[in-house]
Design a protein around this motif. Structure first.
Motif, PDB file in Angstrom:
ATOM      1  N   GLN A   3       0.821  -1.208   0.000  1.00  0.00           N
ATOM      2  CA  GLN A   3       0.000   0.000   0.000  1.00  0.00           C
ATOM      3  C   GLN A   3       0.859   1.264   0.000  1.00  0.00           C
ATOM      4  O   GLN A   3       0.575   2.207  -0.709  1.00  0.00           O
ATOM      5  CB  GLN A   3      -0.931   0.002   1.219  1.00  0.00           C
ATOM      6  CG  GLN A   3      -2.209  -0.792   1.026  1.00  0.00           C
ATOM      7  CD  GLN A   3      -3.163  -0.105   0.059  1.00  0.00           C
ATOM      8  OE1 GLN A   3      -3.494   1.056   0.202  1.00  0.00           O
ATOM      9  NE2 GLN A   3      -3.613  -0.844  -0.939  1.00  0.00           N
ATOM     10  N   ASP A   4       1.921   1.279   0.807  1.00  0.00           N
ATOM     11  CA  ASP A   4       2.756   2.481   0.869  1.00  0.00           C
ATOM     12  C   ASP A   4       3.994   2.279   0.005  1.00  0.00           C
ATOM     13  O   ASP A   4       4.993   1.706   0.433  1.00  0.00           O
ATOM     14  CB  ASP A   4       3.152   2.772   2.313  1.00  0.00           C
ATOM     15  CG  ASP A   4       3.895   4.100   2.436  1.00  0.00           C
ATOM     16  OD1 ASP A   4       4.103   4.757   1.389  1.00  0.00           O
ATOM     17  OD2 ASP A   4       4.266   4.468   3.555  1.00  0.00           O
ATOM     18  N   PHE A   6       5.490   4.879  -1.314  1.00  0.00           N
ATOM     19  CA  PHE A   6       6.116   6.198  -1.379  1.00  0.00           C
ATOM     20  C   PHE A   6       7.112   6.441  -0.250  1.00  0.00           C
ATOM     21  O   PHE A   6       8.057   7.204  -0.418  1.00  0.00           O
ATOM     22  CB  PHE A   6       5.053   7.286  -1.385  1.00  0.00           C
ATOM     23  CG  PHE A   6       4.024   7.084  -2.463  1.00  0.00           C
ATOM     24  CD1 PHE A   6       4.356   7.250  -3.798  1.00  0.00           C
ATOM     25  CD2 PHE A   6       2.730   6.686  -2.144  1.00  0.00           C
ATOM     26  CE1 PHE A   6       3.427   7.035  -4.795  1.00  0.00           C
ATOM     27  CE2 PHE A   6       1.793   6.477  -3.137  1.00  0.00           C
ATOM     28  CZ  PHE A   6       2.137   6.644  -4.472  1.00  0.00           C
ATOM     29  N   GLY A   7       6.892   5.826   0.907  1.00  0.00           N
ATOM     30  CA  GLY A   7       7.843   5.964   2.001  1.00  0.00           C
ATOM     31  C   GLY A   7       7.781   7.288   2.727  1.00  0.00           C
ATOM     32  O   GLY A   7       8.654   7.593   3.545  1.00  0.00           O
ATOM     33  N   THR A   8       6.796   8.110   2.445  1.00  0.00           N
ATOM     34  CA  THR A   8       6.631   9.415   3.089  1.00  0.00           C
ATOM     35  C   THR A   8       5.178   9.828   2.960  1.00  0.00           C
ATOM     36  O   THR A   8       4.514   9.468   1.987  1.00  0.00           O
ATOM     37  CB  THR A   8       7.528  10.483   2.430  1.00  0.00           C
ATOM     38  OG1 THR A   8       7.247  11.784   3.020  1.00  0.00           O
ATOM     39  CG2 THR A   8       7.289  10.573   0.936  1.00  0.00           C
ATOM     40  N   PRO A   9       4.652  10.578   3.918  1.00  0.00           N
ATOM     41  CA  PRO A   9       3.269  11.040   3.797  1.00  0.00           C
ATOM     42  C   PRO A   9       3.107  12.297   2.951  1.00  0.00           C
ATOM     43  O   PRO A   9       1.980  12.715   2.688  1.00  0.00           O
ATOM     44  CB  PRO A   9       2.862  11.323   5.244  1.00  0.00           C
ATOM     45  CG  PRO A   9       4.145  11.692   5.919  1.00  0.00           C
ATOM     46  CD  PRO A   9       5.206  10.853   5.267  1.00  0.00           C
ATOM     47  N   ALA A 169      -0.944   2.665  -8.478  1.00  0.00           N
ATOM     48  CA  ALA A 169      -1.490   3.595  -7.489  1.00  0.00           C
ATOM     49  C   ALA A 169      -2.213   4.719  -8.208  1.00  0.00           C
ATOM     50  O   ALA A 169      -2.056   4.910  -9.422  1.00  0.00           O
ATOM     51  CB  ALA A 169      -0.381   4.157  -6.599  1.00  0.00           C
ATOM     52  N   PRO A 217      -3.297   1.752  -3.722  1.00  0.00           N
ATOM     53  CA  PRO A 217      -2.769   2.847  -2.896  1.00  0.00           C
ATOM     54  C   PRO A 217      -3.208   4.187  -3.478  1.00  0.00           C
ATOM     55  O   PRO A 217      -3.177   4.386  -4.694  1.00  0.00           O
ATOM     56  CB  PRO A 217      -1.251   2.680  -3.006  1.00  0.00           C
ATOM     57  CG  PRO A 217      -1.046   1.252  -3.389  1.00  0.00           C
ATOM     58  CD  PRO A 217      -2.218   0.900  -4.250  1.00  0.00           C
ATOM     59  N   VAL A 219      -3.184   8.587  -3.290  1.00  0.00           N
ATOM     60  CA  VAL A 219      -2.565   9.840  -2.862  1.00  0.00           C
ATOM     61  C   VAL A 219      -3.628  10.918  -2.994  1.00  0.00           C
ATOM     62  O   VAL A 219      -4.217  11.085  -4.068  1.00  0.00           O
ATOM     63  CB  VAL A 219      -1.353  10.186  -3.745  1.00  0.00           C
ATOM     64  CG1 VAL A 219      -0.789  11.556  -3.356  1.00  0.00           C
ATOM     65  CG2 VAL A 219      -0.285   9.114  -3.645  1.00  0.00           C
ATOM     66  N   ARG A 234      -5.137  11.192   4.817  1.00  0.00           N
ATOM     67  CA  ARG A 234      -4.636   9.877   5.233  1.00  0.00           C
ATOM     68  C   ARG A 234      -5.683   9.151   6.066  1.00  0.00           C
ATOM     69  O   ARG A 234      -5.860   7.926   5.924  1.00  0.00           O
ATOM     70  CB  ARG A 234      -3.330  10.028   6.005  1.00  0.00           C
ATOM     71  CG  ARG A 234      -2.201  10.646   5.173  1.00  0.00           C
ATOM     72  CD  ARG A 234      -0.882  10.577   5.897  1.00  0.00           C
ATOM     73  NE  ARG A 234      -0.357   9.210   5.896  1.00  0.00           N
ATOM     74  CZ  ARG A 234       0.569   8.764   6.743  1.00  0.00           C
ATOM     75  NH1 ARG A 234       1.048   9.577   7.696  1.00  0.00           N
ATOM     76  NH2 ARG A 234       0.996   7.532   6.664  1.00  0.00           N
ATOM     77  N   VAL A 239      -2.473   7.002   1.396  1.00  0.00           N
ATOM     78  CA  VAL A 239      -1.196   6.715   2.053  1.00  0.00           C
ATOM     79  C   VAL A 239      -0.318   7.952   2.106  1.00  0.00           C
ATOM     80  O   VAL A 239       0.653   8.004   2.858  1.00  0.00           O
ATOM     81  CB  VAL A 239      -0.447   5.566   1.346  1.00  0.00           C
ATOM     82  CG1 VAL A 239      -1.240   4.284   1.425  1.00  0.00           C
ATOM     83  CG2 VAL A 239      -0.132   5.911  -0.108  1.00  0.00           C
ATOM     84  N   ALA A 240      -0.659   8.964   1.296  1.00  0.00           N
ATOM     85  CA  ALA A 240       0.134  10.191   1.266  1.00  0.00           C
ATOM     86  C   ALA A 240      -0.721  11.328   0.720  1.00  0.00           C
ATOM     87  O   ALA A 240      -1.780  11.108   0.129  1.00  0.00           O
ATOM     88  CB  ALA A 240       1.384  10.008   0.401  1.00  0.00           C
TER      89      ALA A 240
END
Length: 348
Positions: A3-4, A6-9, A169, A217, A219, A234, A239-240
């Motif tokens: 799901q994530d 991107f590794g950052t919000p 995504a 996922p 955004v 979120r 996820v971001a």
């Protein structure tokens, strides 16, 4: 695909036209976010040069590509006539600056094939698409090359179509977003598009509606300017959050000083969706040009090329009343300073 991915919000939106420079995305990465370069309005060589520069700076980033609209490359006779009439109405603007209006052109697909070929030959981690869907074969080819593929959507119907193409995504863009609407479905662009997504009037509401419709996922994008906005999308299932206007005034942003100053000026009091500058709905600060051309026709990128010398002349003259001042609905919260300072507030 997790799901994530991107590794950052916090994601800095791709802002074409010179704003999302390699230096800008490198600053976003260094501060803990993820930036997207913008391939729009560039040829493949310029796109690849940006990729090399961002890599040399050690940045993690994505690349955004415009999807051409076949209908705009071969418009109907009625559409051509409407665009010629708009060209006639722009003559006073041309006279104001002493510039010539170019003839209408319908041959610009934004170097689509060259860019896809280049991204297949030299893959980047993330590739996002705006103004349409790239097609299943393109999605699969990019994935085989090692890229995760994102599509930008504005309704649940568009989200379903994107999911059918196998993208990894979705960027869910609400009508409150600054700059161009990513809409490609049959519904009219603008606030009315929220109804097509279940009557949602907020970005979080639109995210929740899309979350209920597709298992990808997400955004959230549109009108997000602070940490509370990031948390809201979120909480709705993203996820971001993707932000553009919040970064426009930063030191590393490639936006014109005239644009940055306009965002801070009390002279401008509202935004609106307008086709006046490019022939495609885009949210901008309401200035004289927007008011003078409220009935501008659809025709992207033909109108973009038509008004290019007017916008260049307005910028050279320091005339914010005739320039495309892209801005989301929360523009008054945009702050000057470094990318790191803005991101620190967003991640609070």
């Amino acid at each position: 695909m997790p799901q994530d991915i991107f590794g950052t919000p916090v994601i800095a939106a791709p802002m074409a036209g010179g704003t999302s420079t390699p230096g800008f995305v490198a600053a976003v990465h260094a501060a803990g976010g993820l930036g997207f370069l913008a391939a729009g309005y560039k040829d493949a060589a310029a796109m690849l040069a940006d990729i090399r520069t961002a890599r040399d700076a050690g940045a993690r980033f994505g690349m955004n590509v415009f999807v051409p609209d076949p209908a705009q490359l071969d418009p109907s006779a009625a559409s051509r006539a409407e665009l010629e009439e708009y060209r006639r109405r722009l003559r006073p603007d041309a006279l104001r600056y002493g510039v010539d209006l170019p003839p209408l052109r319908f041959d610009d697909d934004d170097a689509w094939t060259d860019k896809i070929d280049a991204l297949l030959a030299d893959p980047v981690e993330l590739v996002s698409f705006t103004f349409g869907l790239p097609g299943r074969e393109t999605v699969r080819a990019l994935q085989r090359a090692g890229s995760a593929v994102l599509a930008t959507v504005t309704t649940t119907a568009e989200a379903a179509r994107a999911a059918e193409q196998g993208v990894d995504a979705l960027v869910v863009q609400h009508a409150s977003a600054g700059g161009h609407s990513a809409a490609f479905g049959p519904e009219p662009a603008g606030p009315g598009r929220a109804a097509a997504a279940g009557g949602q009037a907020t970005t979080a509401g639109l995210v929740a509606a899309v979350r209920a419709a597709v298992a990808l996922p997400l955004v959230g994008a549109g009108g997000i300017m602070d940490a509370a906005g990031v948390r809201s999308v979120r909480a709705a299932g993203a996820v971001a959050a993707q932000l553009g206007t919040a970064f426009l005034r930063t030191e590393e942003s490639g936006a014109r000083t005239l644009h940055k100053d306009a965002l801070a000026s009390p002279h401008f009091t509202e935004t609106a969706l307008t086709r006046a500058f490019t022939g495609r709905q885009a949210r901008a600060l309401v200035n004289e040009f927007v008011r003078d051309h409220r009935d501008a026709p659809e025709g992207y990128p033909a109108v973009h090329h038509l008004t290019a010398p007017l916008r260049a002349a307005a910028a050279a003259a320091g005339d914010a009343e005739r320039l495309n001042l892209w801005a989301g609905t929360g523009w008054q919260q945009a702050r000057a300073g470094s990318v790191a300072e803005v991101l620190a507030r967003l991640l609070d």
